[in-house]
Design a protein around this motif. Structure first.
Motif, PDB file in Angstrom:
ATOM      1  N   PHE A 288       0.825  -1.206   0.000  1.00 35.46           N
ATOM      2  CA  PHE A 288       0.000   0.000   0.000  1.00 35.46           C
ATOM      3  C   PHE A 288       0.865   1.265   0.000  1.00 35.46           C
TER       4      PHE A 288
ATOM      5  N   SER B 190      -1.014   6.970  -2.802  1.00 37.54           N
ATOM      6  CA  SER B 190      -0.548   5.577  -2.841  1.00 37.54           C
ATOM      7  C   SER B 190      -1.426   4.677  -1.986  1.00 37.54           C
TER       8      SER B 190
ATOM      9  N   SER C  32      -4.112   2.107  -3.696  1.00 35.15           N
ATOM     10  CA  SER C  32      -3.736   0.712  -3.442  1.00 35.15           C
ATOM     11  C   SER C  32      -4.875  -0.040  -2.758  1.00 35.15           C
TER      12      SER C  32
ATOM     13  N   MET D 125       0.441  -2.547  -8.071  1.00 35.42           N
ATOM     14  CA  MET D 125       1.436  -1.677  -7.456  1.00 35.42           C
ATOM     15  C   MET D 125       2.017  -0.705  -8.500  1.00 35.42           C
TER      16      MET D 125
ATOM     17  N   ALA E  29      -0.537   2.047  -9.026  1.00 33.78           N
ATOM     18  CA  ALA E  29      -0.530   2.973  -7.886  1.00 33.78           C
ATOM     19  C   ALA E  29       0.673   3.910  -7.962  1.00 33.78           C
TER      20      ALA E  29
END
Length: 522
Positions: free
Chosen positions: A413, A443, A447, A463, A466
């Motif tokens: 995350f 982020s 995420s 990922m 993000a």
């Protein structure tokens, strides 16, 4: 599995030797008081071989040995991409990041963020890393390490955690980073010897005693699907390693964030006696990363043929350990303990460094805090962190599969935003503190959103998305502020990024070896 008397003797000798050596290397000269630089950065005196070995020892722990062997069993050599792409990331970090860090004369990565942005960014990231290290990294290493000891030696988990925490404190609490780094040389040596033993005996078993080469040849012929480095979209484990995007997508975000901005990794380079020593140590670590899959992944692939009906793939490494004779079994078990304890010590030392330098000292900077008090605060922080991790490990990490997913998802995350913050802070002079804070928030938000609504997209690809959104948000905020070059911006023209001939040759050798691996097993 039960340890024989000889095995117990080997493990006991390892533990006693570790604490003894740590005590010897941690001694200060008569009349010298250990200060914060001595405790947290080994007096900035680490040579290249200690840096390289310590980087690997901090990285490799029980969950990685057991987990990667299990992934070798379930997926195959493709999981080695995590190790091999790390080698490239290390070389780039050594060339372009470390010169800036060392010139800034920092203790911690949050301190760098204050020097580049402002105090808010430093404190935010300091609390974030403390939370991750205590409630994710430290708890997972303790819990999964104790679980490994329970599987291998039959020791109850609570006693396993107490043993690991006690051994870690016994050699690192007094000596600090110097004790950790120099004993990591022994840890890595034992880890490699134990890993080679498991690999050799598993391959020899496959060949019915005809030797390692014959065993490896048989492995290639009998399980060719386990040597596909790039997984097809219809592969059952494609969600874990999504094809070509492993080489051009989200995996690089994880690699640069981990090796470039992670305190308990970068702290070794920050403690180097010089830039050249730091870069040589990083090149040494890159070579070791090339070698690691052959002692943690190959045994898993061998186990796929030797014990094909395991209910849980992560039992592959303990199963292969059963091939070891008494004495060598104890050495390999000591190697597992070495991996666990070195990671614990690295994490607790980094927790103490961040808490002491980024939280305590920056909060009470108006007071005349003595060096002796800073060291005491650091030791207390290490102790408290381990106690908290032991208390919350079982409630947070109920079983192995959930624990691994918990680690990956939670850190994922934040990882894209952290990479944006540091890349922009290092290489874009216009980047502002507000853009850094925005990247962190975006982020986490996206995420989480991707986790909830795009769960059919591979984690590494999510990922990557993000990261792109966090970067776009940071750019938008920076341009909206129209502030020109930030007053704390890093001027890259002030740095000499040239590297020694030895580093350049090492980098070329690493790239050629990696190219050969991927060409051979594409």
């Amino acid at each position: 599995m039960q340890l024989a008397v000889l095995d117990i003797t080997v493990v006991a000798a390892y533990c006693i030797g570790l604490v003894t050596i740590a005590s010897l290397v941690s001694r200060e000269k008569k009349g010298h008081q250990k200060g914060s630089e001595d405790y947290f950065l080994a007096g900035r005196s680490l040579p290249w071989w200690a840096i390289g070995a310590s980087l690997i020892a901090a990285n490799i722990s029980a969950e990685q040995i057991i987990g990667m062997t299990g992934s070798g069993y379930a997926i195959g050599l493709a999981i080695a991409s995590y190790e091999w792409t790390a080698a490239i990331a290390l070389l780039l970090i050594g060339k372009y990041f470390i010169p800036i860090y060392l010139e800034k004369n920092i203790y911690t990565m949050p301190e760098f963020l204050e020097k580049r942005f402002d105090h808010r960014v430093r404190v935010l990231l300091a609390f974030f890393w403390l939370g991750v290290y205590v409630f994710v990294n430290l708890t997972s290493v303790l819990y999964l390490g104790a679980l490994t000891i329970e599987i291998v030696a039959g020791v109850e988990m609570v006693y396993g955690m107490l043993f690991l925490a006690g051994l870690s404190l016994a050699y690192s609490l007094y000596g600090g980073l110097k004790a950790v780094a120099y004993t990591d040389i022994i840890q890595v040596a034992i880890l490699i010897v134990g890993g080679i033993a498991v690999t050799v005996l598993s391959l020899d078993k496959l060949s019915d005693g005809a030797g390692v080469i014959a065993g490896f040849t048989y492995l290639l012929d009998a399980a060719p699907e386990k040597f596909d480095m790039i997984l097809a979209s219809d592969h059952p484990r494609y969600m874990d390693l999504p094809g070509i995007s492993v080489l051009v997508g989200g995996l690089w975000i994880a690699q640069f964030s981990y090796w470039g901005f992670n305190q308990y990794i970068t702290q070794r380079a920050l403690a180097a006696k010089s830039l050249k020593e730091a870069q040589k140590g990083i090149a040494f670590a890159a070579f070791l990363k090339l070698f690691m899959p052959f002692i943690v992944v190959i045994p898993g692939i061998a186990a796929f043929l030797l014990v094909p009906n395991l209910d849980v793939s992560d039992k592959a490494y303990p199963e292969m350990m059963k091939l070891l004779p008494s004495g060598l079994f104890g050495l390999t078990f000591a190697a597992l303990i070495a991996a666990i304890v070195s990671s614990l010590s690295s994490m607790t030392n980094s927790i103490s460094t961040i808490f002491t330098m980024d939280i305590y000292r920056s909060t009470f900077h108006h007071l005349d805090v003595s060096e002796k008090r800073l060291v005491l605060i650091g030791r207390c922080a290490s102790l408290v962190a381990l106690i908290v991790a032991m208390l919350v490990a079982r409630p947070l990490l109920g079983d192995l599969d959930q624990a691994f997913q918990y680690i990956q998802e939670f850190t994922g995350f934040f990882t894209p935003g952290i990479l944006v913050i540091f890349l922009f802070g290092l290489f874009w002079r216009k980047a502002t503190a507000h853009s850094a804070l925005t990247a962190a928030v975006v982020s986490v938000v996206f995420s989480l959103a991707f986790k909830l609504w795009l769960d059919q997209v591979p984690f590494l690809d999510r990922m990557g998305l993000a990261f792109l959104l966090s970067a776009a948000a940071a750019i938008a905020v920076t341009l909206y502020e129209k502030g020109g070059d930030h007053p704390k911006a890093i001027r890259l023209s002030d740095f000499d990024f040239s590297t020694s001939a030895g580093f350049n040759i090492s980098s070329l050798a690493v790239l050629l070896i990696l190219a050969a691996f991927y060409i051979a097993w594409w």
